[in-house]
Write an enzyme that holds these catalytic residues in place. Structure first.
Site, PDB file in Angstrom:
ATOM      1  N   LYS A   1       2.083  -5.703  21.177  1.00 28.02           N
ATOM      2  CA  LYS A   1       1.299  -6.229  22.296  1.00 28.02           C
ATOM      3  C   LYS A   1       0.052  -5.352  22.448  1.00 28.02           C
ATOM      4  CE  LYS A   1       0.229  -8.435  25.990  1.00 28.02           C
ATOM      5  NZ  LYS A   1      -0.413  -9.734  25.773  1.00 28.02           N
TER       6      LYS A   1
ATOM      7  N   ASN B   1      -2.020  -2.998  18.199  1.00 26.36           N
ATOM      8  CA  ASN B   1      -3.118  -3.839  18.683  1.00 26.36           C
ATOM      9  C   ASN B   1      -3.798  -3.101  19.846  1.00 26.36           C
ATOM     10  OD1 ASN B   1      -4.141  -6.114  20.669  1.00 26.36           O
ATOM     11  ND2 ASN B   1      -3.994  -7.085  18.667  1.00 26.36           N
TER      12      ASN B   1
ATOM     13  N   CYS C   1      -9.939 -11.455  23.176  1.00 25.44           N
ATOM     14  CA  CYS C   1      -9.007 -12.010  24.164  1.00 25.44           C
ATOM     15  C   CYS C   1      -9.750 -12.878  25.181  1.00 25.44           C
ATOM     16  CB  CYS C   1      -8.262 -10.906  24.901  1.00 25.44           C
ATOM     17  SG  CYS C   1      -7.101 -11.597  26.097  1.00 25.44           S
TER      18      CYS C   1
ATOM     19  N   ASN D   1      -7.870 -15.313  17.063  1.00 28.88           N
ATOM     20  CA  ASN D   1      -7.180 -15.294  18.361  1.00 28.88           C
ATOM     21  C   ASN D   1      -7.031 -16.737  18.896  1.00 28.88           C
ATOM     22  OD1 ASN D   1      -6.164 -14.307  20.889  1.00 28.88           O
ATOM     23  ND2 ASN D   1      -7.245 -12.404  20.493  1.00 28.88           N
TER      24      ASN D   1
ATOM     25  N   GLY E   1      -0.631 -22.273  18.749  1.00 28.28           N
ATOM     26  CA  GLY E   1       0.375 -23.184  18.213  1.00 28.28           C
ATOM     27  C   GLY E   1      -0.205 -24.165  17.194  1.00 28.28           C
TER      28      GLY E   1
ATOM     29  N   GLY F   1      -0.908 -21.222  14.577  1.00 33.83           N
ATOM     30  CA  GLY F   1      -0.047 -22.379  14.407  1.00 33.83           C
ATOM     31  C   GLY F   1       0.923 -22.328  13.247  1.00 33.83           C
TER      32      GLY F   1
HETATM   33  C1  LIG Z   1       1.671 -15.193  25.049  1.00 28.95           C
HETATM   34  C2  LIG Z   1       0.629 -14.686  24.095  1.00 28.95           C
HETATM   35  C3  LIG Z   1       0.150 -13.383  24.229  1.00 28.95           C
HETATM   36  C4  LIG Z   1      -0.820 -12.880  23.350  1.00 28.95           C
HETATM   37  N1  LIG Z   1      -1.270 -11.595  23.473  1.00 28.95           N
HETATM   38  C5  LIG Z   1      -2.140 -11.089  22.565  1.00 28.95           C
HETATM   39  C6  LIG Z   1      -2.549  -9.716  22.624  1.00 28.95           C
HETATM   40  O1  LIG Z   1      -2.096  -8.920  23.455  1.00 28.95           O
HETATM   41  N2  LIG Z   1      -3.464  -9.278  21.709  1.00 28.95           N
HETATM   42  C7  LIG Z   1      -3.972 -10.118  20.735  1.00 28.95           C
HETATM   43  O2  LIG Z   1      -4.780  -9.670  19.921  1.00 28.95           O
HETATM   44  N3  LIG Z   1      -3.573 -11.407  20.649  1.00 28.95           N
HETATM   45  C8  LIG Z   1      -2.674 -11.911  21.522  1.00 28.95           C
HETATM   46  N4  LIG Z   1      -2.270 -13.221  21.425  1.00 28.95           N
HETATM   47  C9  LIG Z   1      -2.828 -14.088  20.369  1.00 28.95           C
HETATM   48  C10 LIG Z   1      -1.869 -14.229  19.177  1.00 28.95           C
HETATM   49  O3  LIG Z   1      -1.620 -12.976  18.570  1.00 28.95           O
HETATM   50  C11 LIG Z   1      -2.440 -15.212  18.121  1.00 28.95           C
HETATM   51  O4  LIG Z   1      -3.698 -14.744  17.693  1.00 28.95           O
HETATM   52  C12 LIG Z   1      -2.596 -16.638  18.655  1.00 28.95           C
HETATM   53  O5  LIG Z   1      -1.535 -16.990  19.512  1.00 28.95           O
HETATM   54  C13 LIG Z   1      -2.699 -17.682  17.520  1.00 28.95           C
HETATM   55  O6  LIG Z   1      -1.550 -17.676  16.715  1.00 28.95           O
HETATM   56  P1  LIG Z   1      -0.303 -18.701  16.952  1.00 28.95           P
HETATM   57  O7  LIG Z   1      -0.875 -20.078  17.040  1.00 28.95           O
HETATM   58  O8  LIG Z   1       0.608 -18.489  15.772  1.00 28.95           O
HETATM   59  O9  LIG Z   1       0.331 -18.278  18.223  1.00 28.95           O
HETATM   60  C14 LIG Z   1      -1.310 -13.728  22.302  1.00 28.95           C
HETATM   61  C15 LIG Z   1      -0.816 -15.030  22.172  1.00 28.95           C
HETATM   62  C16 LIG Z   1       0.151 -15.513  23.039  1.00 28.95           C
HETATM   63  C17 LIG Z   1       0.667 -16.920  22.842  1.00 28.95           C
END
Ligand SMILES: Cc1cc2nc3c(=O)[nH]c(=O)nc-3n(C[C@H](O)[C@H](O)[C@H](O)COP(=O)(O)O)c2cc1C
Length: 317
Positions: free
Chosen positions: A55, A109, A140, A203, A228, A255
């Site tokens: 995180k 991170n 972010c 992101n 997603g 995703g």
């Molecule tokens: C609940 C949640 C919390 C996240 N927190 C962070 C974070 O603290 N730092 C970061 O760089 N990305 C964060 N992300 C982004 C994810 O690491 C990722 O880049 C993004 O969700 C796209 O990938 P996915 O579609 O597989 O989830 C977060 C995503 C979600 C869903």
């Protein structure tokens, strides 16, 4: 460079290198969706992953955004967690000593409100054992200051990455890009020139959902980030554009739910991938995907991970 050699589905070397860092396989769990790793250790064999990203860690603990923080959308999810975290010092004192027992790459991170915050978090982490790399979150969408504000301007990207690079003399520096930019190649080049060893693409996408009956947002923070399967085709294109713009290795994410999704990202030029939102529905998703990779490669008669990319390049180079 991808080193995987597939001679039979049973005996496959899936290891990949990101610069000087060697990972067991190209599957990592993504930041913010895997806690500090420890929360998942009873469900996932961390030693079977290429690694995981913590995180986001900030200089001081952060309370994050008000609830609700998650909202499901068609083929995706909105989140506005607001970077709640224990702070870098508590991570070092309480989480890292336990994480050192696992044989997996732990990527920290890093988040800050200003350039000096990013550098200070890294300086604190430089003195401790047990980390493989830093991933700088300059993308972010869920905080009022910092985050995306840095990630969309090539000059600010250069400043924050340059400062982080100076602080990070011991480990690799990965930079996580925002998907919401006019020209991701420009931003990627700026990060690479300022010292990024690898680029994480990408992101979440700034987005919102509301209830017109009450007039309220579905999230406590009004807006959030979309993740997603809904974002996969868009992010896949961003990885391809980044690949054309820089030489640095790319870690692709957005995703990913299946092994096939991973092979799509590797095809367009990612050296490794991260699994994010999929871990919410299936906490074992990252391990399931890593376990399925050898057979998936064998099925398409691809004998090295490089061949997957070459296939796409030959068709579309
Ligand atoms: C609940 C949640 C919390 C996240 N927190 C962070 C974070 O603290 N730092 C970061 O760089 N990305 C964060 N992300 C982004 C994810 O690491 C990722 O880049 C993004 O969700 C796209 O990938 P996915 O579609 O597989 O989830 C977060 C995503 C979600 C869903």
């Amino acid at each position: 460079m991808l080193l995987c050699e597939v001679t039979s589905a049973g005996a496959v070397d899936l290891s990949v290198t990101i610069g000087a860092l060697r990972l067991r396989n190209p599957i990592l769990a993504a930041s913010g969706t895997f806690g500090y790793g420890l929360e998942f250790a009873h469900l996932v064999d961390l030693n079977c992953l290429g690694g995981f990203v913590t995180k986001g860690l900030s200089r001081e603990p952060m309370e994050g955004a008000p609830p609700p923080r998650l909202y499901p959308t068609p083929s995706g999810m909105l989140n506005a967690v607001g970077l709640q975290n224990v702070g870098v010092r508590a991570f070092v004192a309480e989480k890292l000593p336990v994480l050192r027992k696992f044989d997996t790459a732990v990527i920290a991170n890093v988040f800050g409100y200003c350039v000096e915050d990013y550098a200070e978090v890294i300086r604190i982490l430089e003195d401790v054992e047990g980390l493989a790399a830093y991933e700088l979150n300059i993308s972010c969408p869920n905080v009022k200051r910092g985050g995306m504000q840095f990630g969309s301007d090539p000059i600010q990207v250069s400043e924050v990455v340059g400062a982080a690079r100076k602080a990070a003399s011991k480990r690799q520096l990965w930079v996580k890009l925002s998907p919401l930019v006019a020209d991701i190649g420009l931003i990627a080049r700026s990060a690479e020139e300022a010292g990024a060893d690898a680029l994480t693409v990408a992101n979440t996408y700034p987005a919102m959902a509301l209830d017109y009956r009450t007039g309220k947002s579905r999230l406590g923070n009004l807006t959030g980030g979309l993740s997603g399967p809904a974002i996969k085709p868009i992010t896949l294109k961003l990885v391809w554009e980044t690949r054309k713009a820089v030489k640095a290795p790319i870690i692709g994410l957005g995703g990913i739910e299946t092994v096939e999704d991973v092979l799509d990202y590797l095809s367009v030029g990612a050296s490794a991938v991260q699994v994010g939102t999929a871990s919410f529905a299936d906490p074992k998703a990252s391990q399931r995907i890593a376990d399925g990779l050898p057979n998936a490669l064998f099925d398409v008669k691809v004998f090295t991970l490089n061949e997957i990319r070459d296939k796409f390049l030959q068709e579309n180079g």
